[in-house]
Design an enzyme around this catalytic site. Structure first.
Site, mmCIF file in Angstrom:
data_model
loop_
_atom_site.group_PDB
_atom_site.id
_atom_site.type_symbol
_atom_site.label_atom_id
_atom_site.label_comp_id
_atom_site.label_asym_id
_atom_site.label_seq_id
_atom_site.Cartn_x
_atom_site.Cartn_y
_atom_site.Cartn_z
ATOM 1 N N ASP A 26 -0.670 0.034 9.548
ATOM 2 C CA ASP A 26 -0.570 -0.603 10.860
ATOM 3 C C ASP A 26 -1.898 -0.592 11.606
ATOM 4 O O ASP A 26 -1.927 -0.507 12.830
ATOM 5 C CB ASP A 26 0.514 0.075 11.713
ATOM 6 C CG ASP A 26 1.785 0.298 10.930
ATOM 7 O OD1 ASP A 26 2.263 -0.667 10.336
ATOM 8 O OD2 ASP A 26 2.280 1.446 10.887
ATOM 9 N N HIS A 54 2.301 -7.586 8.576
ATOM 10 C CA HIS A 54 1.037 -7.988 9.180
ATOM 11 C C HIS A 54 1.331 -8.982 10.298
ATOM 12 O O HIS A 54 2.036 -9.957 10.088
ATOM 13 C CB HIS A 54 0.123 -8.658 8.148
ATOM 14 C CG HIS A 54 -0.386 -7.699 7.118
ATOM 15 N ND1 HIS A 54 -1.141 -8.077 6.045
ATOM 16 C CD2 HIS A 54 -0.254 -6.363 7.018
ATOM 17 C CE1 HIS A 54 -1.444 -7.008 5.321
ATOM 18 N NE2 HIS A 54 -0.906 -5.967 5.893
HETATM 19 P P1 IMP Z 1 8.125 2.993 1.575
HETATM 20 O O1 IMP Z 1 6.843 2.277 1.316
HETATM 21 O O2 IMP Z 1 9.159 2.139 2.225
HETATM 22 O O3 IMP Z 1 8.632 3.710 0.356
HETATM 23 O O4 IMP Z 1 7.825 4.152 2.649
HETATM 24 C C1 IMP Z 1 7.033 5.305 2.325
HETATM 25 C C2 IMP Z 1 6.245 5.741 3.559
HETATM 26 O O5 IMP Z 1 5.204 4.803 3.805
HETATM 27 C C3 IMP Z 1 7.052 5.815 4.856
HETATM 28 O O6 IMP Z 1 6.549 6.863 5.653
HETATM 29 C C4 IMP Z 1 6.754 4.476 5.519
HETATM 30 O O7 IMP Z 1 6.928 4.548 6.914
HETATM 31 C C5 IMP Z 1 5.305 4.302 5.128
HETATM 32 N N1 IMP Z 1 4.885 2.909 5.090
HETATM 33 C C6 IMP Z 1 5.085 2.022 4.103
HETATM 34 N N2 IMP Z 1 4.508 0.867 4.394
HETATM 35 C C7 IMP Z 1 3.907 1.004 5.576
HETATM 36 C C8 IMP Z 1 3.117 0.137 6.386
HETATM 37 O O8 IMP Z 1 2.815 -1.013 6.058
HETATM 38 N N3 IMP Z 1 2.695 0.672 7.566
HETATM 39 C C9 IMP Z 1 2.960 1.947 7.926
HETATM 40 N N4 IMP Z 1 3.676 2.785 7.190
HETATM 41 C C10 IMP Z 1 4.149 2.319 6.030
#
Ligand code: IMP
Length: 458
Positions: A26, A54
């Site tokens: 982010d 995004h």
């Molecule tokens: P997952 O990618 O859904 O498996 O989530 C794994 C971790 O990565 C969690 O803490 C999510 O909040 C974080 N996460 C995944 N993608 C993003 C992103 O694009 N921005 C911020 N956090 C992310």
């Protein structure tokens, strides 16, 4: 006609660029990708899936993209979803439809790798079930061990990729019979696994799934391609590639705060594997860093401000997830973490985003070292959640600034304290800040110290 695929030489003077988040995601990568798109021809996603979000602001229009590179907003650019991405076809088709409804052309300008893996509905079920299981089972033991995922099925889809026999790839969606035969095996095993997690009693229906996903495949067929050759053809033709990292370096499966990470290589190290383009082809790596830190989901965050100040940053920075709407955890800028990410990613420059959010604070802090539980100090990041939990941030305190900086014409016109803050970051990280984002608009950006007005109208 495409170039012959005999022996090819790579351009050693790499003109290709990577954009990557240096924190926990982010960082405002969408805006920077959008800004740099003008100088590139092909915008490439190499990792992650619909867990990414995004946001790009173009005039009064705001676009939230999850799977499609933000370069799609330019009709003359090509966008590629590389083999390292996990594609949720339903979400992708929704995104395509929404863009088209808003007058954005999505045709052969969008290429999707036939080797990208598919996120199936059972991956999302499994993701949510595992999170619930870990949350419930461990809440009273050693803290809550759930990762706080986006529940978009990312981890289970990548896990199936590694398990091989359980995986479906985009190319498989184009062959209904083959898809059905694979799903017959997969559904039997997956039903048993889901039952073990206590979530499902009705068995998964392979025929229904195959019919639905073959239909998605038909809709996606015009976009599906061998993206590796497509990218090498583009490079051989002198076209410039822009690699758009999703998620961020500290969420990298190998180099992030494991196990509180996502399941892909989101650092620039994911580019070669996730696209088939060798790393040496990339000459410029722009690392994106917020002027402070945020994190969504669980996991250690040494500089977190779990107080009124953190809340103030959250409100001013509109720190709520693009993908899930979750409030983001906010804190001071952690330069130990950023310097580590810049090192792993090979950052040649930094874009500092959301700089305007810090206006109005009496003082600002930069974390430059950690104190370890034994009392010693280190300037090295610890990419392991369990050990990172134990560190205490050591700050340098700098004077704040009260002025609204959003319309500053150049870096020299910023308040002195703001300039000192930026200069100190450059000194500690050892990488120049090439871009400072002062607001959501394209024009509210300083590139190489000057306002990006020309870029905005280019
Ligand atoms: P997952 O990618 O859904 O498996 O989530 C794994 C971790 O990565 C969690 O803490 C999510 O909040 C974080 N996460 C995944 N993608 C993003 C992103 O694009 N921005 C911020 N956090 C992310």
């Amino acid at each position: 006609m495409s170039a012959p695929h005999g022996r090819r030489t790579q351009t050693p003077t790499a003109s290709h660029t990577a954009i990557v988040g240096l924190q926990w995601g982010d960082e405002g990568k969408g805006k920077i990708v959008d800004l740099l798109t003008a100088e590139h021809d092909v915008i490439v996603r190499y990792n992650g899936g619909a867990n990414a979000g995004h946001t790009v602001q173009v005039g009064a229009e705001r676009y939230a993209l999850h799977l499609i590179p933000s370069g799609i907003l330019y009709p003359d650019k090509a966008c590629v979803i590389g083999n390292g991405v996990v594609v949720d076809p339903e979400k992708l088709l929704q995104e395509i439809d929404t863009l088209r409804q808003r007058g954005i052309q999505v045709g052969t300008n969008l290429r999707i790798s036939d080797r990208a893996h598919v996120v199936m509905p059972y991956h999302k079920e499994q993701d949510a079930a595992l999170e619930e299981y870990l949350g419930a089972k461990t809440a009273n033991a050693r803290g809550n061990l759930s990762i706080g995922t986006t529940r978009r099925g990312i981890g289970p889809a990548y896990a199936d990729k590694v398990r091989r026999s359980m995986a479906i790839r985009v190319g498989d969606l184009l062959d209904a019979d083959y898809l059905r035969s694979r799903l017959h095996v997969i559904c039997t095993l997956r039903t048993a696994e889901l039952e073990a997690l206590g979530v499902r009693t009705a068995p998964l229906d392979p025929d229904a799934l195959a019919a639905r996903y073959a239909e998605f495949g038909e809709r996606l067929r015009p976009h599906v391609d061998d993206s590796v050759y497509a990218l090498h053809d583009a490079m051989a033709a002198g076209r410039r590639l822009l690699f758009e990292g999703a998620n961020a370096s500290l969420l990298d499966i190998d180099h992030g705060t494991f196990p509180y990470v996502t399941s892909s290589n989101c650092s620039t190290l994911g580019i070669p594997a996730g696209t088939g383009v060798p790393g040496h082809a990339i000459g410029r790596v722009l690392g994106i860093m917020k002027a402070y830190s945020t994190r969504v989901g669980a996991g250690p965050f040494p500089t977190e401000l779990d107080n009124e100040l953190g809340q103030r940053i959250r409100e001013r920075g509109r720190e709520y997830g693009t993908t899930t709407g979750r409030p983001r955890r906010c804190g001071w800028l952690d330069l130990v973490a950023v310097r580590y990410s810049a090192m792993v990613c090979g950052a040649t420059g930094i874009a500092c985003t959301l700089f305007d959010v810090l206006s109005g604070l009496d003082e600002v802090k930069l974390c430059v070292r950690y104190r370890l539980p034994d009392g010693s100090e280190t300037d090295r990041f610890i990419p392991d959640a369990h050990r990172l939990e134990g560190v205490e941030p050591i700050y340098e305190t700098l004077p704040g600034w009260s002025e609204d900086v959003r319309e500053a014409p150049d870096r020299d016109s910023l308040p002195e304290a703001a300039r000192r803050y930026l200069a100190r970051i450059e000194q500690v990280v050892g990488v120049p800040i090439e871009v400072v984002s002062l607001g959501p608009e394209r024009t509210q950006t300083l590139v190489d110290g000057r306002r990006a007005a020309a870029l905005a109208t280019a």
